[in-house]
Enzyme design. Structure first.
Site, PDB file in Angstrom:
ATOM      1  N   ASP A  99       0.809  -1.225   0.000  1.00 34.92           N
ATOM      2  CA  ASP A  99       0.000   0.000   0.000  1.00 34.92           C
ATOM      3  C   ASP A  99       0.843   1.276   0.000  1.00 34.92           C
ATOM      4  OD1 ASP A  99       1.099  -0.044   2.515  1.00 34.92           O
ATOM      5  OD2 ASP A  99      -0.746  -0.678   3.515  1.00 34.92           O
ATOM      6  N   GLU A 121      -1.269  -8.822  -1.220  1.00 39.34           N
ATOM      7  CA  GLU A 121      -1.717  -8.241   0.072  1.00 39.34           C
ATOM      8  C   GLU A 121      -2.900  -7.287  -0.176  1.00 39.34           C
ATOM      9  OE1 GLU A 121       0.330  -5.289   2.911  1.00 39.34           O
ATOM     10  OE2 GLU A 121       1.214  -7.191   3.492  1.00 39.34           O
ATOM     11  N   GLU A 154      -1.721   5.244   3.396  1.00 35.32           N
ATOM     12  CA  GLU A 154      -1.797   3.865   2.888  1.00 35.32           C
ATOM     13  C   GLU A 154      -3.224   3.386   2.622  1.00 35.32           C
ATOM     14  OE1 GLU A 154       0.060   4.871   5.442  1.00 35.32           O
ATOM     15  OE2 GLU A 154       2.133   4.451   4.843  1.00 35.32           O
ATOM     16  N   HIS A 185       7.153   4.354  12.845  1.00 33.83           N
ATOM     17  CA  HIS A 185       7.567   5.200  11.714  1.00 33.83           C
ATOM     18  C   HIS A 185       6.411   5.807  10.930  1.00 33.83           C
ATOM     19  CE1 HIS A 185       6.466   1.542   9.535  1.00 33.83           C
ATOM     20  NE2 HIS A 185       6.353   2.303   8.465  1.00 33.83           N
ATOM     21  N   ARG A 242       3.422   7.941   9.214  1.00 37.24           N
ATOM     22  CA  ARG A 242       3.218   9.379   9.036  1.00 37.24           C
ATOM     23  C   ARG A 242       2.165   9.929   9.986  1.00 37.24           C
ATOM     24  NH1 ARG A 242       5.505  11.540   3.826  1.00 37.24           N
ATOM     25  NH2 ARG A 242       6.712   9.749   3.199  1.00 37.24           N
ATOM     26  N   HIS A 258      13.791   4.069  12.098  1.00 39.92           N
ATOM     27  CA  HIS A 258      13.536   4.253  10.662  1.00 39.92           C
ATOM     28  C   HIS A 258      14.236   5.540  10.209  1.00 39.92           C
ATOM     29  CE1 HIS A 258      11.311   5.029   6.975  1.00 39.92           C
ATOM     30  NE2 HIS A 258      10.791   3.821   7.034  1.00 39.92           N
TER      31      HIS A 258
HETATM   32  C1  UD1 Z   1       7.172   4.260   3.362  1.00 38.16           C
HETATM   33  C2  UD1 Z   1       5.696   3.984   3.025  1.00 38.16           C
HETATM   34  C3  UD1 Z   1       5.026   3.298   4.216  1.00 38.16           C
HETATM   35  C4  UD1 Z   1       5.792   2.077   4.668  1.00 38.16           C
HETATM   36  C5  UD1 Z   1       7.250   2.440   4.915  1.00 38.16           C
HETATM   37  C6  UD1 Z   1       8.034   1.194   5.191  1.00 38.16           C
HETATM   38  C7  UD1 Z   1       4.532   5.598   1.591  1.00 38.16           C
HETATM   39  C8  UD1 Z   1       3.791   6.869   1.535  1.00 38.16           C
HETATM   40  N1  UD1 Z   1       5.012   5.232   2.803  1.00 38.16           N
HETATM   41  O1  UD1 Z   1       7.202   5.194   4.440  1.00 38.16           O
HETATM   42  O2  UD1 Z   1       3.718   2.888   3.829  1.00 38.16           O
HETATM   43  O3  UD1 Z   1       5.237   1.617   5.865  1.00 38.16           O
HETATM   44  O4  UD1 Z   1       7.810   3.063   3.745  1.00 38.16           O
HETATM   45  O5  UD1 Z   1       9.223   1.469   5.849  1.00 38.16           O
HETATM   46  O6  UD1 Z   1       4.675   4.945   0.592  1.00 38.16           O
HETATM   47  N2  UD1 Z   1      14.792   7.155   3.940  1.00 38.16           N
HETATM   48  C9  UD1 Z   1      16.154   6.982   3.833  1.00 38.16           C
HETATM   49  N3  UD1 Z   1      16.639   5.754   3.396  1.00 38.16           N
HETATM   50  C10 UD1 Z   1      15.822   4.732   3.076  1.00 38.16           C
HETATM   51  C11 UD1 Z   1      14.439   4.903   3.227  1.00 38.16           C
HETATM   52  C12 UD1 Z   1      13.936   6.121   3.643  1.00 38.16           C
HETATM   53  O7  UD1 Z   1      16.924   7.875   4.097  1.00 38.16           O
HETATM   54  O8  UD1 Z   1      16.315   3.661   2.676  1.00 38.16           O
HETATM   55  C13 UD1 Z   1      14.267   8.474   4.376  1.00 38.16           C
HETATM   56  C14 UD1 Z   1      14.387   9.525   3.251  1.00 38.16           C
HETATM   57  O9  UD1 Z   1      14.637  10.768   3.828  1.00 38.16           O
HETATM   58  C15 UD1 Z   1      12.978   9.487   2.642  1.00 38.16           C
HETATM   59  C16 UD1 Z   1      12.159   9.313   3.897  1.00 38.16           C
HETATM   60  O10 UD1 Z   1      12.875   8.364   4.693  1.00 38.16           O
HETATM   61  O11 UD1 Z   1      12.646  10.668   1.915  1.00 38.16           O
HETATM   62  C17 UD1 Z   1      10.749   8.878   3.673  1.00 38.16           C
HETATM   63  O12 UD1 Z   1      10.677   7.744   2.816  1.00 38.16           O
HETATM   64  P1  UD1 Z   1       9.215   7.354   2.197  1.00 38.16           P
HETATM   65  O13 UD1 Z   1       9.351   6.081   1.436  1.00 38.16           O
HETATM   66  O14 UD1 Z   1       8.598   8.510   1.503  1.00 38.16           O
HETATM   67  O15 UD1 Z   1       8.316   7.140   3.470  1.00 38.16           O
HETATM   68  P2  UD1 Z   1       8.458   6.135   4.680  1.00 38.16           P
HETATM   69  O16 UD1 Z   1       8.174   6.916   5.901  1.00 38.16           O
HETATM   70  O17 UD1 Z   1       9.714   5.384   4.585  1.00 38.16           O
HETATM   71  N1  UDP Z   2      12.342  -4.691   9.567  1.00 36.51           N
HETATM   72  C1  UDP Z   2      13.710  -4.876   9.358  1.00 36.51           C
HETATM   73  N2  UDP Z   2      14.590  -4.114  10.088  1.00 36.51           N
HETATM   74  C2  UDP Z   2      14.181  -3.169  10.983  1.00 36.51           C
HETATM   75  C3  UDP Z   2      12.790  -2.981  11.167  1.00 36.51           C
HETATM   76  C4  UDP Z   2      11.906  -3.748  10.436  1.00 36.51           C
HETATM   77  O1  UDP Z   2      14.122  -5.724   8.563  1.00 36.51           O
HETATM   78  O2  UDP Z   2      15.042  -2.514  11.615  1.00 36.51           O
HETATM   79  C5  UDP Z   2      11.392  -5.510   8.779  1.00 36.51           C
HETATM   80  C6  UDP Z   2      10.296  -6.197   9.552  1.00 36.51           C
HETATM   81  O3  UDP Z   2      10.676  -7.480  10.004  1.00 36.51           O
HETATM   82  C7  UDP Z   2       9.152  -6.252   8.550  1.00 36.51           C
HETATM   83  C8  UDP Z   2       9.369  -5.043   7.698  1.00 36.51           C
HETATM   84  O4  UDP Z   2      10.718  -4.617   7.916  1.00 36.51           O
HETATM   85  O5  UDP Z   2       9.226  -7.402   7.718  1.00 36.51           O
HETATM   86  C9  UDP Z   2       8.403  -3.959   8.088  1.00 36.51           C
HETATM   87  O6  UDP Z   2       8.783  -2.752   7.521  1.00 36.51           O
HETATM   88  P1  UDP Z   2       8.237  -1.369   8.062  1.00 36.51           P
HETATM   89  O7  UDP Z   2       7.844  -1.492   9.487  1.00 36.51           O
HETATM   90  O8  UDP Z   2       9.259  -0.347   7.703  1.00 36.51           O
HETATM   91  O9  UDP Z   2       6.980  -1.128   7.123  1.00 36.51           O
HETATM   92  P2  UDP Z   2       5.437  -1.542   7.195  1.00 36.51           P
HETATM   93  O10 UDP Z   2       5.356  -3.014   7.339  1.00 36.51           O
HETATM   94  O11 UDP Z   2       4.827  -0.793   8.335  1.00 36.51           O
HETATM   95  O12 UDP Z   2       4.892  -1.038   5.904  1.00 36.51           O
END
Ligand code: UD1
Ligand code: UDP
Length: 369
Positions: free
Chosen positions: A100, A122, A136, A208, A210, A241
């Site tokens: 999502d 999913e 999401e 983590h 939003r 995160h």
């Molecule tokens: C995203 C998804 C969320 C999911 C989460 C899993 C959307 C809107 N959100 O949220 O549904 O639960 O991923 O973790 O699609 N960043 C890094 N390195 C990385 C990843 C992220 O630096 O490898 C930082 C960057 O500043 C980036 C910010 O995190 O701009 C936000 O990343 P983004 O994918 O937009 O949102 P998440 O909060 O990670």
């Molecule tokens: N996870 C990981 N390392 C971490 C935290 C989470 O590998 O430090 C894994 C976790 O086991 C799960 C997935 O990441 O499979 C969940 O990701 P996240 O919580 O970022 O996203 P969401 O599931 O909420 O979309």
């Protein structure tokens, strides 16, 4: 020629959880000799690369889209334009998306514009509250409207899709692929990423989302701080995160506390080892709500609503929100009272049996032959 050999399936991955949950599908499709192409949008960068490396998956196309602290609108716009180009040049017979995220919703829309069939893995998770989780819930509703095949993890998610007007013949109950991935690793002898006294109990925390940014996350951190003060013999571990909205708040409120360990995100094998070693998990993550019950770990969900009600109904997870007092009043009894703890520690897996990817592959063989 085997079934599917002349069919090209483009599997799309944007973030860490998409990679964890798409990996078994890619590996399973490859065994059946579909032409499998992998598109990494790289909405996440380092978090994504960790998982791709672990499963030996090398993207055929990598859009490298992530920007620091990206806004939803700019991420969506960049994705839509870039994904369209890929679809036009790749011309896949079908596209698979998982979950999502913004990647998922945008790819489904780009495929709709190009008349390409989408399979949604999913599918059917709903809170029925468009603001929770944000964005999401909207992403999966939109994706559901546009997808052709809906791979629902549970009977409950199938019912949600029916309520949304999706024809039953397009819905396939498969289980969640995260359990395939988890079970492929969980029996191995995994090393813990940090040194924690083996006599001490470990509480694992992640947050983590939003909708928790700002006051809710501050309240969660304040509650962890108080719990760590009131329970000096318990260790607390929070892999943070990398979203700057998360790192800044958590570091400000929880750094330099004796029994609170803050660390960078753990790679998946270390994270699974940590979940196995933990006594209790507090999280707002979607995936961890699915994994914790399968490992027999009670999980308190730091959200007001969840699209994963099955674990709550079975008593192995509890929705506690982000209120400071509520987090304390729900966590402390689990630390103090064995009967409360063992009532939640049942070791059941409401979201899958480890064979979801095989079921998805079988459906695609039938649908694409
Ligand atoms: C995203 C998804 C969320 C999911 C989460 C899993 C959307 C809107 N959100 O949220 O549904 O639960 O991923 O973790 O699609 N960043 C890094 N390195 C990385 C990843 C992220 O630096 O490898 C930082 C960057 O500043 C980036 C910010 O995190 O701009 C936000 O990343 P983004 O994918 O937009 O949102 P998440 O909060 O990670
Ligand atoms: N996870 C990981 N390392 C971490 C935290 C989470 O590998 O430090 C894994 C976790 O086991 C799960 C997935 O990441 O499979 C969940 O990701 P996240 O919580 O970022 O996203 P969401 O599931 O909420 O979309």
């Amino acid at each position: 020629m085997s079934i599917g050999a002349n069919r090209t399936i483009l599997c799309v991955i944007g973030t860490r959880p998409e990679a964890i949950k798409m990996a078994p599908v890619i590996l399973s499709l490859r065994k059946k000799s579909f032409q499998v192409r992998v598109l990494a949008t790289a909405q996440h960068r380092s978090l994504l690369d960790q998982v791709l490396d672990l499963f030996g998956i090398e993207p055929d196309i990598d859009l490298n889209i992530m920007k620091p602290n990206q806004s939803l609108a700019s991420l969506t716009a960049r994705l839509l334009l870039n994904v369209e180009e890929v679809l036009v040049s790749e011309k896949p017979d079908a596209v698979l998306v998982q979950g999502d995220t913004t990647t998922v919703m945008t790819v489904a829309l780009a495929c709709f514009y190009q008349h390409i069939s989408v399979g949604h893995i999913e599918a059917g998770l709903r809170t029925w509250d468009i603001d929770n989780p944000f964005p999401e819930e909207a992403n999966r509703v939109i994706t559901g409207k546009l997808a052709r095949w809906h791979f629902a993890p549970t009977e409950e998610s199938r019912r949600n899709l029916l309520r949304d007007g999706i024809p039953d013949k397009n819905i396939f109950i498969t289980g969640n692929t995260v359990i395939d991935t988890l079970l492929s690793l969980a029996d191995q002898d995994l090393t813990l990423p940090i040194n924690i006294d083996s006599n001490k109990r470990l509480v694992l925390i992640t947050a983590h989302r939003r909708e928790n940014f700002g006051e809710p996350l501050r309240s969660i951190c304040q509650a962890i701080k108080t719990l760590s003060q009131n329970n000096p013999s318990v260790e607390f571990l929070y892999p943070i995160h990398p979203n700057p909205n998360v790192t800044e708040t958590v570091n400000e409120l929880l750094a330099n506390r004796k029994n609170v360990h803050l660390c960078a995100p753990l790679d998946y094998t270390h994270f699974v080892a940590t979940m196995k070693r933990s006594f209790l998990i507090l999280t707002d993550s979607g995936g961890i709500q699915e994994e914790a019950p399968a490992l027999g770990k009670p999980v308190l969900v730091l959200r007001n609503e969840t699209e994963r009600p099955e674990a709550i109904a079975q008593g192995v997870a509890k929705l506690v929100g982000h209120d400071y007092d509520r987090i304390l009043s729900e966590t402390q009894p689990l630390l103090d009272d064995e009967s409360v703890y063992f009532a939640m520690k049942k070791g059941i897996s409401p979201y899958g049996d480890g064979h979801a990817a095989e079921r998805i592959t079988k459906v695609l063989e039938e649908q694409l032959c």
